[in-house]
Design an enzyme around this catalytic site. Structure first.
Site, short mmCIF file in Angstrom:
data_model
loop_
_atom_site.label_atom_id
_atom_site.label_comp_id
_atom_site.label_asym_id
_atom_site.label_seq_id
_atom_site.Cartn_x
_atom_site.Cartn_y
_atom_site.Cartn_z
N LYS A 121 28.61 114.53 39.63
CA LYS A 121 27.71 113.98 38.61
C LYS A 121 26.30 114.05 39.16
CE LYS A 121 28.07 111.76 34.57
NZ LYS A 121 29.07 111.93 33.51
N GLY A 181 31.85 101.17 17.10
CA GLY A 181 30.86 102.22 17.41
C GLY A 181 31.22 103.50 16.68
N VAL A 182 30.38 103.85 15.68
CA VAL A 182 30.68 105.06 14.91
C VAL A 182 29.52 106.05 15.05
CG1 VAL A 182 32.41 104.18 13.34
CG2 VAL A 182 30.00 103.83 12.78
N GLY A 183 29.20 106.35 16.32
CA GLY A 183 28.25 107.41 16.62
C GLY A 183 28.98 108.74 16.54
N LYS A 184 28.67 109.63 17.48
CA LYS A 184 29.26 110.98 17.41
C LYS A 184 30.79 110.93 17.55
CE LYS A 184 26.46 112.56 20.69
NZ LYS A 184 25.51 111.45 20.87
N VAL A 185 31.27 110.31 18.63
CA VAL A 185 32.72 110.29 18.87
C VAL A 185 33.43 109.43 17.82
CG1 VAL A 185 34.53 109.60 20.50
CG2 VAL A 185 32.45 110.68 21.35
N GLY A 186 32.92 108.22 17.60
CA GLY A 186 33.57 107.30 16.67
C GLY A 186 33.69 107.87 15.26
N1 LIG Z 1 30.15 112.59 23.42
C1 LIG Z 1 31.13 112.91 24.24
O1 LIG Z 1 31.58 114.07 24.32
C2 LIG Z 1 31.78 111.86 25.09
C3 LIG Z 1 32.76 112.26 26.01
C4 LIG Z 1 33.41 111.29 26.77
C5 LIG Z 1 33.07 109.95 26.61
N2 LIG Z 1 32.09 109.60 25.72
C6 LIG Z 1 31.77 108.17 25.58
O2 LIG Z 1 32.01 107.75 24.25
C7 LIG Z 1 31.09 106.70 23.89
C8 LIG Z 1 30.36 107.11 22.61
O3 LIG Z 1 29.66 108.33 22.85
P1 LIG Z 1 28.88 109.07 21.66
O4 LIG Z 1 28.60 110.44 22.16
O5 LIG Z 1 29.62 108.88 20.38
O6 LIG Z 1 27.53 108.22 21.65
P2 LIG Z 1 26.63 107.83 20.39
O7 LIG Z 1 25.38 107.29 20.96
O8 LIG Z 1 26.57 108.96 19.41
O9 LIG Z 1 27.46 106.66 19.67
C9 LIG Z 1 27.56 105.36 20.17
C10 LIG Z 1 27.50 104.43 18.95
O10 LIG Z 1 27.77 103.09 19.38
C11 LIG Z 1 26.86 102.23 18.72
N3 LIG Z 1 26.75 100.99 19.50
C12 LIG Z 1 26.04 100.75 20.62
N4 LIG Z 1 26.21 99.49 21.04
C13 LIG Z 1 27.05 98.91 20.17
C14 LIG Z 1 27.62 97.60 20.05
N5 LIG Z 1 27.33 96.65 20.93
N6 LIG Z 1 28.45 97.36 19.01
C15 LIG Z 1 28.73 98.32 18.11
N7 LIG Z 1 28.23 99.57 18.16
C16 LIG Z 1 27.41 99.85 19.18
C17 LIG Z 1 25.59 103.01 18.61
O11 LIG Z 1 24.74 102.50 17.59
C18 LIG Z 1 26.11 104.41 18.29
O12 LIG Z 1 26.25 104.62 16.88
C19 LIG Z 1 30.20 106.51 25.12
O13 LIG Z 1 30.74 105.47 25.91
C20 LIG Z 1 30.32 107.84 25.86
O14 LIG Z 1 30.09 107.68 27.25
C21 LIG Z 1 31.46 110.52 24.95
#
Ligand SMILES: NC(=O)c1ccc[n+]([C@@H]2O[C@H](COP(=O)([O-])OP(=O)(O)OC[C@H]3O[C@@H](n4cnc5c(N)ncnc54)[C@H](O)[C@@H]3O)[C@@H](O)[C@H]2O)c1
Length: 343
Positions: free
Chosen positions: A65, A165-170
Site C-alpha cells: 500500500k 451507505g449507498v455510494g459507489k459500492v452500496g
Molecule cells: N470502491 C471499491 O472498489 C472498494 C473496494 C473495496 C472496498 N471498498 C470500501 O467500500 C466502502 C465504500 O466505498 P465506495 O467506493 O462505495 O465509497 P463512496 O464514497 O462512493 O461511498 C460511501 C458512501 O457512504 C456514505 N457515508 C459516509 N459516512 C456515512 C455514515 N456515517 N452513514 C451512512 N452513510 C455514510 C457516503 O455519503 C457515501 O455515499 C469503503 O469502506 C471502501 O473502503 C471499496
C-alpha cells in the site's frame, strides 16, 4: 520506502508487507495525514490487510500500500503524481499500485506515464475502470453464500437487507439485491445519494441514519460506508442473522467478530467479500477482460462457504477462519518460490 521530491512537493510512503505470492499490490491513498508517523502507521496497517485480501482472493499477489501525504484537492498535481510514479518504477515491479481513497483512474493514468507498475487505469487506456462494479458483485456473492449457510438457499428473495451507505459500492449492491427479489432499506449521510438510488429503484425504502437502520427489522446488514461500522453498540443491537457488506475494516475491534458469533450472527469477513475490486484491478495484468474478472469474482461464493464451514468446525469466528485460510495459502503456495529456477 520513503519518497521525497521537494521540488514537486511529493511526500509519500510505499509499504511492502509481503511478496510471498507475487508482487505486492495495493492502492495509493492520497490523504492529509497529521504527521509522518500517522502516515507510516496507516501504510503498514493497510499493506498487511492487502496481503490477506489478495491471498484469500486466490491472486498471485502479495500485499502493499502507498500513501501520499497531502490534501488531494490542492496537492494533487501532475508533477506530484509523476514524481510518485518514478518512485514506484524504481522498485522494479515489487510493488504494483492502484486507486484508493483520494485517487482515481485518471490519476493512475498520470502515474503510469512514469511507471509500468500502475494499475486501476481508465478504460480509455485499456484499464479496468471503476472497481466498485465487481466489488459490489463480490459482496453479493458473499451474501448469497452466507444465505446458503444460514438458510440452505443462496437466494435473497423475500429477505430484508439493510444497506448502510449507498455510494459507489452500496448502490451497485442494491441493484443486485433488487434483481434477486430482496426487500431493501438504506441510509446515507448524503441525501443526494439516496435520491439518485431511489430514482433508479423506487421500491427501496430509506431511513434517517445508521442508528435507525440498525433498529429497522432486517435479515442482513450490509455496511458499505466507512470503517469501524461494527462497534459494540451496533453489534448488540443487530436484529438479523447475517452481516455482509463492502466497507473495509468493519470490525471496530477484533473482539466484535466473537461477539457477533456469540449472538448467532454470521459475519462474512470484509476483506473476503470486498475482494472483487482488487480482482478487477489485477485482471489488467492480463489485458483487461470484464467477463474473466467477473468469473473470478464469482469464486468469492465458494471461498465464503469454505470460511463458514471452517469457522463452524473449529468453533472460531469467520474472521479468524478467513485469516487462517489466507495464511495457509501464503505458506503452501508462497513456499514454491524456494524451488529455484535457472535465470
Ligand atoms: N470502491 C471499491 O472498489 C472498494 C473496494 C473495496 C472496498 N471498498 C470500501 O467500500 C466502502 C465504500 O466505498 P465506495 O467506493 O462505495 O465509497 P463512496 O464514497 O462512493 O461511498 C460511501 C458512501 O457512504 C456514505 N457515508 C459516509 N459516512 C456515512 C455514515 N456515517 N452513514 C451512512 N452513510 C455514510 C457516503 O455519503 C457515501 O455515499 C469503503 O469502506 C471502501 O473502503 C471499496
Amino acid at each position: 520506502m520513503f519518497c521525497s521530491d521537494p521540488e514537486s512537493g511529493l511526500r509519500a510512503i510505499i509499504a511492502i508487507h509481503s511478496t510471498a505470492l507475487g508482487p505486492a499490490l495495493g492502492g495509493t491513498r492520497f490523504y492529509p495525514y497529521a504527521d509522518e508517523e500517522a502516515a507510516v502507521a496507516d501504510a503498514l496497517r493497510l499493506s498487511a490487510a492487502m496481503t490477506y485480501k489478495n491471498s484469500l482472493a486466490g491472486l498471485d499477489l502479495g500485499g502493499g500500500k502507498a500513501v501520499i501525504i497531502g490534501d488531494p484537492r490542492t496537492a494533487k498535481t501532475e508533477a506530484v503524481l509523476r514524481a510518485y510514479g518514478r518512485f514506484v518504477e524504481s522498485l522494479g515491479g515489487r510493488y504494483l499500485t492502484a486507486c484508493d481513497v483520494g485517487t482515481y483512474n485518471a490519476d493512475l493514468d498520470v502515474v503510469a506515464r512514469e511507471t509500468r507498475f500502475a494499475h486501476g487505469r481508465s478504460e480509455a487506456y485499456g484499464g479496468c475502470g471503476d472497481s466498485s462494479v465487481l466489488t459490489a458483485y463480490g459482496v453479493f456473492q458473499g451474501m448469497r453464500a452466507a444465505a446458503q449457510h444460514c438458510w440452505g438457499s443462496p437466494s435473497l428473495a423475500g429477505r430484508t437487507v439493510a444497506v448502510a451507505g449507498v455510494g459507489k459500492v452500496g448502490s451497485w449492491l442494491v441493484g443486485h439485491l433488487v434483481d434477486d427479489g430482496a426487500d431493501v432499506v438504506v441510509t446515507d449521510v448524503d441525501q443526494g445519494a439516496v435520491q439518485r438510488l431511489q430514482a433508479r429503484h423506487p421500491q427501496v425504502r430509506a431511513v434517517d441514519d445508521t442508528a435507525a437502520l440498525v433498529r429497522t427489522p432486517h435479515d442482513v446488514y450490509a455496511p458499505c460506508a466507512l470503517g469501524g461500522a461494527l462497534d459494540a453498540e451496533t453489534v448488540e443491537a443487530l436484529p438479523g442473522r447475517i452481516v455482509c457488506g463492502g466497507a473495509n475494516n468493519q470490525l471496530a475491534t477484533p473482539e466484535m467478530a466473537d461477539r457477533l458469533r456469540e449472538r448467532g450472527v454470521l459475519y462474512a469477513p470484509d476483506f473476503l467479500v470486498n475482494a472483487g475490486g482488487v480482482i478487477q484491478v489485477e485482471d489488467e495484468r492480463h489485458g483487461f477482460s470484464f467477463d474473466r474478472a467477473q468469473a473470478k469474482a464469482s469464486g468469492i461464493f465458494g471461498v465464503a462457504l469454505r470460511v463458514f464451514a471452517l469457522a463452524d468446525a473449529e468453533g472460531i469466528s469467520p474472521a479468524v477462519a478467513a485469516d487462517r485460510l489466507a495464511e495457509e495459502r501464503i505458506r503452501t503456495v508462497g513456499r514454491l518460490a524456494t524451488i529455484r529456477l535457472p535465470r
